[in-house]
Design a protein around this motif. Structure first.
Motif, PDB file in Angstrom:
ATOM      1  N   MET A   1       4.594 -50.154 -40.766  1.00  0.00           N
ATOM      2  CA  MET A   1       5.514 -51.234 -40.498  1.00  0.00           C
ATOM      3  C   MET A   1       4.800 -52.285 -39.653  1.00  0.00           C
ATOM      4  O   MET A   1       4.028 -51.965 -38.764  1.00  0.00           O
ATOM      5  N   VAL A   2       5.096 -53.532 -39.955  1.00  0.00           N
ATOM      6  CA  VAL A   2       4.549 -54.656 -39.202  1.00  0.00           C
ATOM      7  C   VAL A   2       5.721 -55.454 -38.645  1.00  0.00           C
ATOM      8  O   VAL A   2       6.663 -55.761 -39.373  1.00  0.00           O
ATOM      9  N   GLU A   3       5.640 -55.776 -37.357  1.00  0.00           N
ATOM     10  CA  GLU A   3       6.656 -56.618 -36.726  1.00  0.00           C
ATOM     11  C   GLU A   3       5.991 -57.834 -36.108  1.00  0.00           C
ATOM     12  O   GLU A   3       4.961 -57.716 -35.447  1.00  0.00           O
ATOM     13  N   VAL A   4       6.603 -58.990 -36.345  1.00  0.00           N
ATOM     14  CA  VAL A   4       6.122 -60.242 -35.783  1.00  0.00           C
ATOM     15  C   VAL A   4       7.319 -60.942 -35.177  1.00  0.00           C
ATOM     16  O   VAL A   4       8.371 -61.050 -35.809  1.00  0.00           O
ATOM     17  N   GLU A   5       7.162 -61.410 -33.944  1.00  0.00           N
ATOM     18  CA  GLU A   5       8.267 -62.100 -33.277  1.00  0.00           C
ATOM     19  C   GLU A   5       7.769 -63.397 -32.663  1.00  0.00           C
ATOM     20  O   GLU A   5       6.694 -63.429 -32.057  1.00  0.00           O
ATOM     21  N   ARG A   6       8.556 -64.443 -32.835  1.00  0.00           N
ATOM     22  CA  ARG A   6       8.253 -65.740 -32.251  1.00  0.00           C
ATOM     23  C   ARG A   6       9.544 -66.327 -31.685  1.00  0.00           C
ATOM     24  O   ARG A   6      10.627 -66.092 -32.213  1.00  0.00           O
ATOM     25  N   GLY A  80      15.012 -58.447 -47.617  1.00  0.00           N
ATOM     26  CA  GLY A  80      14.444 -58.625 -48.946  1.00  0.00           C
ATOM     27  C   GLY A  80      13.647 -57.400 -49.342  1.00  0.00           C
ATOM     28  O   GLY A  80      13.091 -56.711 -48.481  1.00  0.00           O
ATOM     29  N   SER A  81      13.578 -57.139 -50.638  1.00  0.00           N
ATOM     30  CA  SER A  81      12.828 -55.957 -51.061  1.00  0.00           C
ATOM     31  C   SER A  81      12.222 -56.146 -52.440  1.00  0.00           C
ATOM     32  O   SER A  81      12.665 -56.960 -53.245  1.00  0.00           O
ATOM     33  N   PHE A 110       6.430 -51.145 -45.409  1.00  0.00           N
ATOM     34  CA  PHE A 110       5.764 -50.913 -46.687  1.00  0.00           C
ATOM     35  C   PHE A 110       6.179 -49.570 -47.266  1.00  0.00           C
ATOM     36  O   PHE A 110       6.486 -48.631 -46.538  1.00  0.00           O
ATOM     37  N   HIS A 111       6.153 -49.484 -48.614  1.00  0.00           N
ATOM     38  CA  HIS A 111       6.536 -48.260 -49.316  1.00  0.00           C
ATOM     39  C   HIS A 111       5.338 -47.690 -50.068  1.00  0.00           C
ATOM     40  O   HIS A 111       4.442 -48.432 -50.472  1.00  0.00           O
ATOM     41  N   GLY A 112       5.359 -46.397 -50.271  1.00  0.00           N
ATOM     42  CA  GLY A 112       4.322 -45.740 -51.066  1.00  0.00           C
ATOM     43  C   GLY A 112       2.928 -45.967 -50.501  1.00  0.00           C
ATOM     44  O   GLY A 112       2.724 -45.971 -49.283  1.00  0.00           O
ATOM     45  N   LEU A 113       1.980 -46.178 -51.386  1.00  0.00           N
ATOM     46  CA  LEU A 113       0.593 -46.373 -50.972  1.00  0.00           C
ATOM     47  C   LEU A 113       0.401 -47.629 -50.136  1.00  0.00           C
ATOM     48  O   LEU A 113      -0.544 -47.719 -49.354  1.00  0.00           O
ATOM     49  N   ALA A 114       1.298 -48.588 -50.291  1.00  0.00           N
ATOM     50  CA  ALA A 114       1.196 -49.827 -49.512  1.00  0.00           C
ATOM     51  C   ALA A 114       1.310 -49.554 -48.011  1.00  0.00           C
ATOM     52  O   ALA A 114       0.830 -50.347 -47.207  1.00  0.00           O
ATOM     53  N   LYS A 115       1.907 -48.425 -47.627  1.00  0.00           N
ATOM     54  CA  LYS A 115       2.003 -48.066 -46.205  1.00  0.00           C
ATOM     55  C   LYS A 115       0.629 -48.017 -45.545  1.00  0.00           C
ATOM     56  O   LYS A 115       0.491 -48.332 -44.371  1.00  0.00           O
ATOM     57  N   LEU A 116      -0.358 -47.617 -46.299  1.00  0.00           N
ATOM     58  CA  LEU A 116      -1.711 -47.508 -45.755  1.00  0.00           C
ATOM     59  C   LEU A 116      -2.276 -48.862 -45.347  1.00  0.00           C
ATOM     60  O   LEU A 116      -3.083 -48.957 -44.426  1.00  0.00           O
TER      61      LEU A 116
END
Length: 144
Positions: A1-6, A80-81, A110-116
């Motif tokens: 997981m990626v989190e960005v805050e501004r 969104g997904s 991210f889901h599946g292999l995209a988690k990497l």
């Protein structure tokens, strides 16, 4: 997981900012990665409204289907997904004098292999967050 805050502050009143942000099609005006964002249903914009977003990320086009999941005073949230990720765009609005303080938080799971790849993409998403601030400030500045 990626989190960005501004966080940014604009002179527009909170009601105008909330009204603008609740239409996700406006991402075309302030999100540098968005190529197009089209409403896919009809009627008033309320919780459950949907948009199809086409963005470019790292030279590749990606498509997500978004829906408005929260619209209340001081808070607007979209989720969104697609098959590789779920993206949450959350705006928290607070009065700041006669203007509005906007906290924008983007969370990408991210889901599946995209988690990497998630941890490797953090820097790229931070860069995008930096690019959003002046564009969103400019877009919201037109509301005054």
């Amino acid at each position: 997981m990626v989190e960005v805050e501004r966080t940014l502050t604009v002179t527009a009143p909170i009601e105008a900012v909330a009204g603008y942000l609740q239409d996700f099609a406006h991402t075309e005006e302030w999100d540098p990665g968005t190529k197009s964002c089209t409403r896919t249903d009809a009627g008033p914009i309320e919780v459950g409204a949907r948009w199809h977003n086409v963005s470019e990320f790292r030279g590749r086009e990606t498509e997500l289907d978004y829906r408005l999941t929260r619209r209340e005073p001081g808070r607007v949230t979209f989720v969104g997904s697609n098959k590789t990720a779920t993206s949450t765009d959350d705006f928290t609005l607070t009065p700041d004098g006669s203007g509005t303080k906007v906290r924008y938080q983007a969370t990408i799971e991210f889901h599946g292999l995209a988690k990497l790849a998630g941890p490797l993409l953090k820097r790229e998403f931070e860069r995008l967050g930096d690019e959003v601030v002046p564009e969103l400030t400019r877009a919201l500045g037109k509301l005054t």
